[in-house]
Motif scaffolding. Structure first.
Motif, PDB file in Angstrom:
ATOM      1  N   PHE A  60      13.900  26.910 -23.336  1.00  0.00           N
ATOM      2  CA  PHE A  60      14.342  28.126 -22.664  1.00  0.00           C
ATOM      3  C   PHE A  60      15.801  28.062 -22.217  1.00  0.00           C
ATOM      4  N   TYR A  61      16.175  26.939 -21.574  1.00  0.00           N
ATOM      5  CA  TYR A  61      17.490  26.843 -20.935  1.00  0.00           C
ATOM      6  C   TYR A  61      18.377  25.717 -21.443  1.00  0.00           C
TER       7      TYR A  61
ATOM      8  N   ARG B  68      16.482  20.303 -18.557  1.00  0.00           N
ATOM      9  CA  ARG B  68      15.255  20.141 -17.777  1.00  0.00           C
ATOM     10  C   ARG B  68      15.502  20.725 -16.390  1.00  0.00           C
ATOM     11  N   ARG B  69      14.711  21.711 -16.026  1.00  0.00           N
ATOM     12  CA  ARG B  69      14.850  22.351 -14.719  1.00  0.00           C
ATOM     13  C   ARG B  69      13.576  23.109 -14.390  1.00  0.00           C
ATOM     14  N   PRO B  70      13.302  23.352 -13.112  1.00  0.00           N
ATOM     15  CA  PRO B  70      12.143  24.172 -12.766  1.00  0.00           C
ATOM     16  C   PRO B  70      12.341  25.599 -13.282  1.00  0.00           C
ATOM     17  N   ILE B  71      11.265  26.175 -13.793  1.00  0.00           N
ATOM     18  CA  ILE B  71      11.319  27.552 -14.297  1.00  0.00           C
ATOM     19  C   ILE B  71      10.177  28.352 -13.663  1.00  0.00           C
ATOM     20  N   LEU B  72       9.947  29.549 -14.155  1.00  0.00           N
ATOM     21  CA  LEU B  72       8.981  30.453 -13.538  1.00  0.00           C
ATOM     22  C   LEU B  72       7.604  29.822 -13.360  1.00  0.00           C
ATOM     23  N   ILE B  73       7.129  29.088 -14.338  1.00  0.00           N
ATOM     24  CA  ILE B  73       5.799  28.482 -14.246  1.00  0.00           C
ATOM     25  C   ILE B  73       5.722  27.490 -13.084  1.00  0.00           C
ATOM     26  N   ASP B  74       6.849  26.826 -12.790  1.00  0.00           N
ATOM     27  CA  ASP B  74       6.888  25.904 -11.653  1.00  0.00           C
ATOM     28  C   ASP B  74       6.843  26.664 -10.331  1.00  0.00           C
ATOM     29  N   LEU B  75       7.485  27.839 -10.308  1.00  0.00           N
ATOM     30  CA  LEU B  75       7.446  28.666  -9.101  1.00  0.00           C
ATOM     31  C   LEU B  75       6.037  29.187  -8.843  1.00  0.00           C
TER      32      LEU B  75
END
Length: 197
Positions: free
Chosen positions: A67-68, A71-78
């Motif tokens: 996606f980006y 490695r980073r938090p994305i919507l699923i992590d929220l």
């Protein structure tokens, strides 16, 4: 967090879970509470170019890379754990209970003009324990372009018909006025807004 009676329960440990995820026509994936990928459907393979076997079991935000690019938090992590700072990185995000919806542009696998709608949600077992999260991604650029084109077309029509001195009215099948230009309304000594409907 325990589920409410009105919440949907998805049984990730059920053998039908993989069949369900693969049945979803939109790109879809799921993670467990530790952030490891437990599902990556065929539509997600087609969108991202990453095979399911190369993503399943991966953690440490590996699913964010397509996606980006990082490695980073994305919507699923929220969906698993809300974080206002991460949420602020999205142009649009809406939270309703356990369900999140966002809109993003120009993702890594579609760097040219693109726009995506995504939704993510916690998953629960029969006991109400959170067992992960699931996300669905849908490309909406064609829908946005169509809406913008329709808006532009309607504006042009209103400008052209609204400035003509001819009387122009549009009625529905029950003969109710749906649209009327200023000249037609003035000929009746009324405002357009008073005559619509």
């Amino acid at each position: 967090m325990q589920f409410q009676a009105s919440e949907t329960i998805i049984f990730a440990n059920n053998p039908l879970f993989s069949d369900f995820i693969n049945f979803v026509p939109d790109p879809c994936f799921a993670i467990d509470p530790q952030g490891k990928v437990i599902a990556w459907n065929q539509a997600m393979v087609e969108l991202s170019g990453i095979k399911a076997e190369d993503m399943l079991g991966k953690g440490n935000y590996a699913y964010a890379i397509p996606f980006y690019g990082i490695r980073r938090p994305i919507l699923i992590d929220l969906a698993l754990k809300w974080d206002a700072q991460i949420a602020s990185t999205y142009k649009y995000i809406h939270k309703n209970g356990h369900t999140l919806v966002c809109e993003t542009e120009k993702l890594q696998f579609k760097p040219a003009e693109s726009r995506f709608w995504s939704t993510a949600r916690k998953m629960f077992n029969a006991q109400g324990d959170c067992i992960g999260a699931v996300a669905i991604v849908r490309e909406i650029i064609d829908l946005k372009k169509s809406a913008e084109e329709l808006k532009r077309s309607e504006s042009e029509k209103a400008l052209i018909l609204g400035t003509t001195s001819e009387h122009v009215s549009f009625y529905d099948l029950d003969l109710r006025i749906q649209w009327m230009n200023k000249a037609a309304a003035e000929s009746l000594g009324r405002d357009v807004g008073d005559l619509i409907g």
